[in-house]
Design a protein around this motif. Structure first.
Motif, PDB file in Angstrom:
ATOM      1  N   GLU A   1       0.836  -1.203   0.000  1.00  0.00           N
ATOM      2  CA  GLU A   1       0.000   0.000   0.000  1.00  0.00           C
ATOM      3  C   GLU A   1       0.872   1.255   0.000  1.00  0.00           C
ATOM      4  OE1 GLU A   1      -3.280   2.166   2.871  1.00  0.00           O
ATOM      5  OE2 GLU A   1      -3.067  -0.011   2.984  1.00  0.00           O
ATOM      6  N   ASN A   2       1.920   1.251   0.806  1.00  0.00           N
ATOM      7  CA  ASN A   2       2.852   2.369   0.868  1.00  0.00           C
ATOM      8  C   ASN A   2       3.487   2.606  -0.501  1.00  0.00           C
ATOM      9  OD1 ASN A   2       5.333   3.857   1.181  1.00  0.00           O
ATOM     10  ND2 ASN A   2       5.240   3.455   3.369  1.00  0.00           N
ATOM     11  N   LEU A   3       3.922   1.542  -1.151  1.00  0.00           N
ATOM     12  CA  LEU A   3       4.540   1.650  -2.466  1.00  0.00           C
ATOM     13  C   LEU A   3       3.566   2.285  -3.460  1.00  0.00           C
ATOM     14  CD1 LEU A   3       6.692  -1.009  -4.199  1.00  0.00           C
ATOM     15  CD2 LEU A   3       4.853   0.075  -5.453  1.00  0.00           C
ATOM     16  N   HIS A   4       2.343   1.793  -3.497  1.00  0.00           N
ATOM     17  CA  HIS A   4       1.373   2.320  -4.457  1.00  0.00           C
ATOM     18  C   HIS A   4       0.952   3.753  -4.136  1.00  0.00           C
ATOM     19  CE1 HIS A   4       1.116  -1.195  -6.927  1.00  0.00           C
ATOM     20  NE2 HIS A   4       0.736  -1.962  -5.932  1.00  0.00           N
ATOM     21  N   LEU A   5       0.964   4.127  -2.869  1.00  0.00           N
ATOM     22  CA  LEU A   5       0.643   5.507  -2.503  1.00  0.00           C
ATOM     23  C   LEU A   5       1.735   6.478  -2.936  1.00  0.00           C
ATOM     24  CD1 LEU A   5      -0.883   5.103   1.084  1.00  0.00           C
ATOM     25  CD2 LEU A   5      -2.069   5.887  -0.986  1.00  0.00           C
TER      26      LEU A   5
END
Length: 178
Positions: free
Chosen positions: A3-7
Motif C-alpha cells: 500500500e505504501n509503495l502504491h501511494l
C-alpha cells in the motif's frame, strides 16, 4: 508495504499500464525487495553519505521521475511508459540483494548481468497481460525490457524510452552494484 509503495508512486493514466505495475508488485517478495535498506558504499558518493542506508523504493522513485521528465521522451504516453518501466527496471538488482535470496542462493555480490536475467524472469508473467490487452503497449514494454517478440514496434520510440530508462537508472545500478 504494498500500500505504501502504491501511494508513493505515480498512478498511470492508461489502465493497462496501471494493471501492469500492479501485477509486478502483486508478488510479496518483489514488494519486500523495494523495502530492504542498503548501506551505500560507492566511491562516487561524498564521504558523509557513504555507509548511509537507502531504500530501493526511494532510489527507484527518483529514477522513475527522472525518466518521466527527460526531454528525449516527448509524448505523454511515452512518459508514462518510461516512468513505469524505470520504477521496475532495477527490480533484479533489488531482488538479488534481498536477505532471503542471498541466503538461499549463497550469492551476495550482484553483477548487472545476473540481475538483468533475474529481472527478465520476474517480469515474464506480468508482461504477458499487457500484450493481450493492448498489443502495441505490451510489445513496447517487452522490447524495452529486452523481452520483445514483435517486430512491428516503433524502434525509435523504444530507443527513446529505453534511453530515458537507462539514463535515469544509471546511478541506481552504480550504487546497488558497488
Amino acid at each position: 508495504m504494498r500500500e505504501n509503495l502504491h501511494l508513493r508512486r505515480k498512478r498511470m493514466d492508461d489502465p493497462v499500464l496501471e494493471r501492469f505495475v500492479q501485477r509486478v508488485f502483486a508478488d510479496d517478495l518483489m514488494v519486500e525487495c523495494y523495502f530492504q535498506p542498503r548501506a551505500l558504499h560507492s566511491r562516487s558518493l561524498p564521504l558523509e553519505q557513504r555507509g548511509l542506508e537507502q531504500l530501493p523504493l526511494d532510489a527507484a522513485l527518483r529514477a522513475a521521475l527522472r525518466a518521466f521528465y527527460m526531454d528525449i521522451v516527448t509524448q505523454p504516453h511515452e512518459r508514462q511508459l518510461a516512468y513505469a518501466a524505470s520504477l521496475i527496471f532495477s527490480c533484479g538488482l533489488f531482488h538479488c540483494q534481498h536477505p532471503w535470496v542471498v541466503k538461499t542462493t549463497g550469492l551476495n555480490d550482484v553483477a548487472f548481468n545476473r540481475a538483468d536475467g533475474v529481472r527478465a524472469h520476474l517480469l515474464e508473467w506480468p508482461l504477458r497481460q499487457p500484450r493481450l490487452e493492448n498489443a502495441a503497449m505490451g510489445d513496447t514494454l517487452g522490447e524495452v525490457f529486452d523481452q520483445g517478440i514483435n517486430e512491428d514496434i516503433d524502434p525509435e520510440q523504444v530507443s527513446r524510452i529505453g534511453t530515458a530508462i537507462w539514463l535515469a537508472n544509471r546511478r541506481v545500478v552504480e550504487l546497488w552494484t558497488a
